[in-house]
Enzyme design. Sequence first.
Site, mmCIF file in Angstrom:
data_model
loop_
_atom_site.group_PDB
_atom_site.id
_atom_site.type_symbol
_atom_site.label_atom_id
_atom_site.label_comp_id
_atom_site.label_asym_id
_atom_site.label_seq_id
_atom_site.Cartn_x
_atom_site.Cartn_y
_atom_site.Cartn_z
ATOM 1 N N ASP A 16 13.833 5.451 3.993
ATOM 2 C CA ASP A 16 14.185 4.860 2.699
ATOM 3 C C ASP A 16 15.384 3.941 2.901
ATOM 4 O OD1 ASP A 16 14.142 4.349 0.016
ATOM 5 O OD2 ASP A 16 15.070 6.231 -0.588
ATOM 6 N N GLU A 93 8.432 -3.843 -3.501
ATOM 7 C CA GLU A 93 8.433 -3.581 -4.947
ATOM 8 C C GLU A 93 8.214 -4.824 -5.805
ATOM 9 O OE1 GLU A 93 10.818 -0.625 -7.963
ATOM 10 O OE2 GLU A 93 11.048 -0.557 -5.799
ATOM 11 N N LYS A 129 4.883 -1.451 -4.593
ATOM 12 C CA LYS A 129 5.611 -0.475 -5.413
ATOM 13 C C LYS A 129 5.667 -0.947 -6.855
ATOM 14 C CE LYS A 129 9.271 1.846 -4.050
ATOM 15 N NZ LYS A 129 10.621 2.152 -3.493
ATOM 16 N N THR A 153 6.271 4.390 -8.302
ATOM 17 C CA THR A 153 7.623 4.913 -8.148
ATOM 18 C C THR A 153 8.240 5.271 -9.500
ATOM 19 O OG1 THR A 153 9.754 4.462 -7.079
ATOM 20 C CG2 THR A 153 8.655 2.609 -8.173
ATOM 21 N N PHE A 175 10.472 11.452 -7.989
ATOM 22 C CA PHE A 175 11.885 11.449 -7.649
ATOM 23 C C PHE A 175 12.480 12.845 -7.822
ATOM 24 C CE2 PHE A 175 13.520 6.825 -7.903
ATOM 25 C CZ PHE A 175 12.439 6.381 -7.178
#
Length: 317
Positions: A16, A93, A129, A153, A175
């Site tokens: 990440d 993303e 994403k 996400t 998350f």
Amino acid sequence: MNKLEQLKKMTKVVADTGDFAQIEQYQPVDATTNPSLLLNAAKMSEYAYVIDKALAKSKHLSGRLRVEEAMLDLAVGFGVEILKIIPGRISTEVDARLSFDKEATIEYAQKLVAKYAEYGIDKSRVLIKVASTWEGIKAAEVLEQKGINCNLTLMFNIVQAIACAQAKVFLISPFVGRITDWYMKEQATVNFPDVSEDNGVLSVKEIYKHYKLHGYKTIIMGASFRHIAQVEALAGCDALTIAPSLLQQLQQDNGELIRHLSPVELAKESDYKISEGDFRWMMNESPMATEKLAEGIRKFAIDTVKLEKLIENKLGL
């Protein structure tokens, strides 16, 4: 074996970060980026060449059009460099400001895939994403049908996960840490809860159990970790995207890593389909999920604007 090596045997480990050196150090299969990570990487002098190359690609344009094109080129430029290091996929993303616009999300995703293709990179090595709003999930459903795999996400509620699975999304990123943050603030505590009572950890476990019971093929990738115990508590999850600081801790620990998640016996997939009304009501019923989704989108949008300003300064606009 150290704990990182043990984890890699039961879970796909994903880095990440947008920092190439750290990705190379820990040798993950995949990597994920977001506007915040790209902003941090773009500020590092050693990656100035990525920015320069991105800006050069849009030199035929001017003003706002050039900034918009450069943002796409920058995101893909970092992705291309990361793909030189990893064997798997890079998650790139969509602009967070498009989180409530299905058609614009689809268009932006297709632009990203086209730009990767300019570098000879097939869409099979890219995950798009998208925020797990209703519109984002519906956009991902269309993209998946076009052969463009997605990573959904900013996930905080099981209804988001179920809607993604029913849309046949390739991968979700529930998350952990941001859920933990919300409950710690709500309870006015500064001490992390034991992982057996950690709402962030429990949320991923709930999604994992539901997916495996119903035979959903969507990959579950736990994300957003605050400390190493959260990572260890989800050992065995399909995938985990982990920050370099925590990867380092795993690498330096030679203790035994216990597997906590394993596939269970499959039941018949439910015929019940999540409707838009169901989705919005269940999100509304969870103050945590509602607040953290909105906050996450806002924060990514803020860092996107900062990245645009950085580009504008480079261009003298």
